[in-house]
Design a protein around this motif. Structure first.
Motif, PDB file in Angstrom:
ATOM      1  N   VAL A 150       0.864  -1.182   0.000  1.00  0.00           N
ATOM      2  CA  VAL A 150       0.000   0.000   0.000  1.00  0.00           C
ATOM      3  C   VAL A 150       0.900   1.231   0.000  1.00  0.00           C
ATOM      4  CG1 VAL A 150      -1.767   1.305   1.249  1.00  0.00           C
ATOM      5  CG2 VAL A 150      -1.800  -1.207   1.298  1.00  0.00           C
ATOM      6  N   ILE A 151       0.656   2.117  -0.953  1.00  0.00           N
ATOM      7  CA  ILE A 151       1.313   3.426  -0.907  1.00  0.00           C
ATOM      8  C   ILE A 151       0.269   4.430  -0.415  1.00  0.00           C
ATOM      9  CG2 ILE A 151       2.410   5.272  -2.227  1.00  0.00           C
ATOM     10  CD1 ILE A 151       3.537   3.207  -4.128  1.00  0.00           C
ATOM     11  N   GLY A 187       7.203  10.262  -4.899  1.00  0.00           N
ATOM     12  CA  GLY A 187       8.179   9.834  -5.901  1.00  0.00           C
ATOM     13  C   GLY A 187       9.053   8.709  -5.362  1.00  0.00           C
ATOM     14  N   GLN A 188       9.525   8.898  -4.138  1.00  0.00           N
ATOM     15  CA  GLN A 188      10.345   7.860  -3.509  1.00  0.00           C
ATOM     16  C   GLN A 188       9.525   6.586  -3.265  1.00  0.00           C
ATOM     17  OE1 GLN A 188      12.034   8.672   0.474  1.00  0.00           O
ATOM     18  NE2 GLN A 188      14.028   8.250  -0.437  1.00  0.00           N
ATOM     19  N   ALA A 189       8.263   6.786  -2.909  1.00  0.00           N
ATOM     20  CA  ALA A 189       7.397   5.620  -2.676  1.00  0.00           C
ATOM     21  C   ALA A 189       7.305   4.755  -3.930  1.00  0.00           C
ATOM     22  CB  ALA A 189       6.001   6.090  -2.251  1.00  0.00           C
ATOM     23  N   PHE A 190       7.147   5.396  -5.094  1.00  0.00           N
ATOM     24  CA  PHE A 190       7.032   4.616  -6.331  1.00  0.00           C
ATOM     25  C   PHE A 190       8.362   3.977  -6.729  1.00  0.00           C
ATOM     26  CE2 PHE A 190       3.002   6.782  -6.480  1.00  0.00           C
ATOM     27  CZ  PHE A 190       2.177   5.825  -7.033  1.00  0.00           C
ATOM     28  N   ASP A 191       9.466   4.606  -6.355  1.00  0.00           N
ATOM     29  CA  ASP A 191      10.771   3.965  -6.579  1.00  0.00           C
ATOM     30  C   ASP A 191      10.877   2.676  -5.765  1.00  0.00           C
ATOM     31  OD1 ASP A 191      11.563   5.938  -8.278  1.00  0.00           O
ATOM     32  OD2 ASP A 191      12.787   7.017  -6.807  1.00  0.00           O
ATOM     33  N   VAL A 192      10.470   2.778  -4.493  1.00  0.00           N
ATOM     34  CA  VAL A 192      10.509   1.592  -3.631  1.00  0.00           C
ATOM     35  C   VAL A 192       9.622   0.490  -4.223  1.00  0.00           C
ATOM     36  CG1 VAL A 192       9.905   0.700  -1.350  1.00  0.00           C
ATOM     37  CG2 VAL A 192      11.048   2.921  -1.556  1.00  0.00           C
ATOM     38  N   SER A 193       8.455   0.885  -4.684  1.00  0.00           N
ATOM     39  CA  SER A 193       7.519  -0.089  -5.265  1.00  0.00           C
ATOM     40  C   SER A 193       8.114  -0.773  -6.492  1.00  0.00           C
ATOM     41  CB  SER A 193       6.203   0.606  -5.622  1.00  0.00           C
ATOM     42  OG  SER A 193       5.368  -0.281  -6.335  1.00  0.00           O
ATOM     43  N   LEU A 234       8.836   4.363   5.894  1.00  0.00           N
ATOM     44  CA  LEU A 234       8.623   5.810   5.828  1.00  0.00           C
ATOM     45  C   LEU A 234       9.474   6.396   4.701  1.00  0.00           C
ATOM     46  CD1 LEU A 234       7.383   8.386   7.226  1.00  0.00           C
ATOM     47  CD2 LEU A 234       9.577   8.582   8.427  1.00  0.00           C
ATOM     48  N   VAL A 235       8.821   7.119   3.811  1.00  0.00           N
ATOM     49  CA  VAL A 235       9.558   7.761   2.710  1.00  0.00           C
ATOM     50  C   VAL A 235       9.347   9.268   2.762  1.00  0.00           C
ATOM     51  CG1 VAL A 235       9.539   5.794   1.117  1.00  0.00           C
ATOM     52  CG2 VAL A 235       7.572   7.361   1.171  1.00  0.00           C
TER      53      VAL A 235
END
Lengths: 429, 429
Positions: free
Chosen positions: B240-241, B313-319, B308-309
């Motif tokens: 979940v983002i 943008g960082q969240a989608f990189d992690v994904s 925690l991001v």
């Protein structure tokens, strides 16, 4: 000649049976050792393999970009034009396969979409051996180019003091490939699956190879998450279906062009005329005399079958049972018979459509399922370089409506939290 | 909570690492023994397995057609309606995926076509266990129905003196499935790969299962020519983002709906707000209390990660690094972010689009690549029930033109007979 109608069911099955292809345990063990070496030693392992297996004195891995850029200057103009024409036809055929997203409102407030994304990083393998295979570069490289993959790696072995043939480099250049690795066999497949200092890690490897390459592809696709391969490998095959008016010289030429590929190639003729079969046998002998790879072709012909059938209907039944990689129709008004084709990799329609046209230049892909896999695997196509995923977007009222399906099904399946994920939302409205 | 920016690269990699899933040698051996038993004894092997593994006193294999026909009379009306609605949405979404042949004249006199044929014989596996899985029947069965496959076999185990749940039979009936086999595990997968007296031989088997089923699919797809499987199996996952305005109750519910699937399920939250992460943890504890499968969910949560991001943008990189099977976007104006998605199996956009909607009823398929395979494998779609092949038809003058590509390439590749197949034809003109 095998008379289909006079054979028992088991004799019919036997004539269509392919020789067993089983990799030995020794090949599996050696391949696993090579893989382990690459995991442990990266580039150094590849360089050692190049010395040992390819007899390279000063092995290198990455081909400098200037060599790729200058490749066309080293090519015969006729070969350059041949590659240009083949590239153009292959590109035209595959370009029309570009996938298009599909969006639909399945129920009020419920919008679902099928989307496509290029597989990020692609590895292409082109085997070495007695001759360069620029066609193999084009067949894989055009697809990688059209998909827009971020990373494309081409790997091919080089023997002794030779250099990569400029035809390989020029074909790669047309396909926009800039990362070319002078390394072959199981080692470079492992390098592409895991990544090394010089070889980028890729998600999917395409291309044919020897039994070590095939084993490496198989082992790695089972052990490295997120890594896949194109399709199972097997010996190449052709089946020609010919009628009583077919030209025996054409039939023989097509059978031989398959037979010269390798000693394990399979060639089959299915025909409704004993006379044509006999004349084809004569033509085979005649044409064999002029072939440089006659030995290989003769060995392959040992596995061949010449099958006499009653009529074309029966011929197509035999073909569907066998599932040939290549199927050539030398039949009067052959285009009328295409609807009868089942389980073929690529079909060549009419007297003037030899297999070699598809091998090189008609535009279709020559990477095809073989060994009976044409019953379930596709011919290589642009979609093999994409992946499909889905997106859904639901409005609050859409979810209210959909809850009539979700809640009873979650209840029936005993999954409370699935139901709860809907309930907490409905309670919030 | 893992603070992404404060973690080293290796710590970041570790938090996204999936637990190793390796089948033991013992499972491989037992599975191979089961396969061998089915090859040798056919139906009798399956009947023995039903007695031994499923505690059936009087096992049978084929479900009589009357039982399938009468299944809906035994169903709760709300469950029947739920299945009807889910079926309708799933069918609408997959119907639009019907492939269309593509024909093009790549060069004058050279016509090439990309064609599609349904894979002839399809096997669908639906695991047994504590609850019936009609949704699993629908997700596979709708595709088989839409492809028009000639043979469709549904196999599912039945325990003790139970009967197949009418929801399974009714879902199968909607999908037009008439061959239902009461048998499970590795045995029935082998039966579908080889064929037995009661179980038709199929070309491709779909569906999830335990480690024996998974092992059987893997072993058989490597050893039976013309037999394939859907995709590699792995534990189910959700990411979940969420942003700072997301509803912690919704987030917790989505994480739990994945966690209740199995102890090996993976659940990850990626969020830009410490407060939301903390509130989600409270909500998880609160909601867990009411769940019947709380034990399983708690075990799965042990593998969970709350990350925690800095920003989305960082969240989608992690994904993209992780490649989640399910990706839920609880973000303000979530539809604006869909373009950032990479390597996901199915995406759920916005606060009112829970995963359970896609699991059952939005219309998308719930058979998805997991375990990082979403970087290279597709979500199940209608094309998995078709195969692609090519057809080319060349006129004499088309061959003359094409020979400028074929002859130099055949020459460069040292394949005389390939060139000869063109030459004998040109000489005949």
């Amino acid at each position: 000649m095998f008379k289909w109608n006079e054979g028992s069911q088991s004799a019919q099955a036997a004539i269509l049976e392919r020789p067993a292809v089983t990799a030995s345990e020794s090949i599996e063990k050696q391949t696993q050792a090579i893989i382990n070496d690459v995991i442990a030693n990266g580039d150094n392992a590849l360089l050692e393999f190049a010395k040992k297996f390819d007899k390279r004195e000063q092995p290198r891995l990455r081909v400098p970009s200037e060599e790729i850029a200058q490749s066309e200057d080293l090519l015969e103009p006729s070969l350059k034009q041949a590659i240009d024409l083949a590239y153009s036809n292959i590109k035209a055929f595959h370009q029309q396969q570009q996938p298009v997203s599909k969006k639909i409102e399945t129920a009020p407030g419920v919008v679902c979409e099928l989307k496509f994304e290029a597989i990020d990083a692609i590895g292409l393998y082109v085997p070495g051996g007695s001759a360069p295979l620029p066609s193999s570069v084009l067949m894989q490289g055009v697809c990688a180019q059209l998909s827009g993959a971020t990373t494309v790696v081409l790997a091919t072995p080089v023997n002794g003091n030779e250099r990569i043939h400029p035809a390989i480099l020029y074909a790669a250049k047309l396909c926009g490939i800039t990362t070319i690795i002078e390394s072959g066999g199981a080692g470079v497949i492992a390098a592409m699956a895991y990544g090394t200092e010089s070889v980028p890690k890729v998600n999917k490897v395409f291309g044919p190879g020897n039994s070590y390459v095939t084993m490496a592809k198989q082992l790695l696709s089972q052990s490295v998450p997120g890594f896949a391969i194109d399709m199972p490998a097997g010996p190449s095959e052709v089946m020609v279906i010919a009628d009583e008016r077919a030209n025996p010289a054409f039939i023989a030429a097509d059978l031989l062009s398959q037979a010269e590929h390798g000693r394990d190639s399979q060639v089959l003729l299915v025909c409704n005329s004993e006379e044509i079969i006999a004349l084809t046998q004569q033509q085979i002998e005649l044409q064999l005399e002029a072939l440089s790879r006659a030995d290989i072709a003769r060995a392959a012909l040992e596995n061949s079958a010449l099958i006499l059938v009653d009529d074309m209907g029966q011929a197509f039944d035999v073909s569907a049972k066998y599932g040939p990689e290549h199927l050539i129709l030398q039949i009067d008004q052959a285009d009328q018979y295409v609807g009868l084709v089942k389980n073929a990799g690529s079909v060549f329609v009419g007297d003037y459509t030899p297999e070699s046209a598809g091998d090189y230049a008609s535009g279709t892909n020559h990477v095809l399922p073989t060994y009976g896999y044409s019953k379930v695997y596709s011919s290589l196509n642009l979609m093999d370089f994409y992946r499909t995923y889905t997106v859904q977007s639901i409005t609050p009222s859409g979810l209210v409506n959909l809850s009539k399906a979700i809640l009873p099904l979650a209840d029936a399946e005993g999954l409370d939290a699935h139901a709860n994920a809907v309930k907490v939302r409905l309670e919030n409205l």
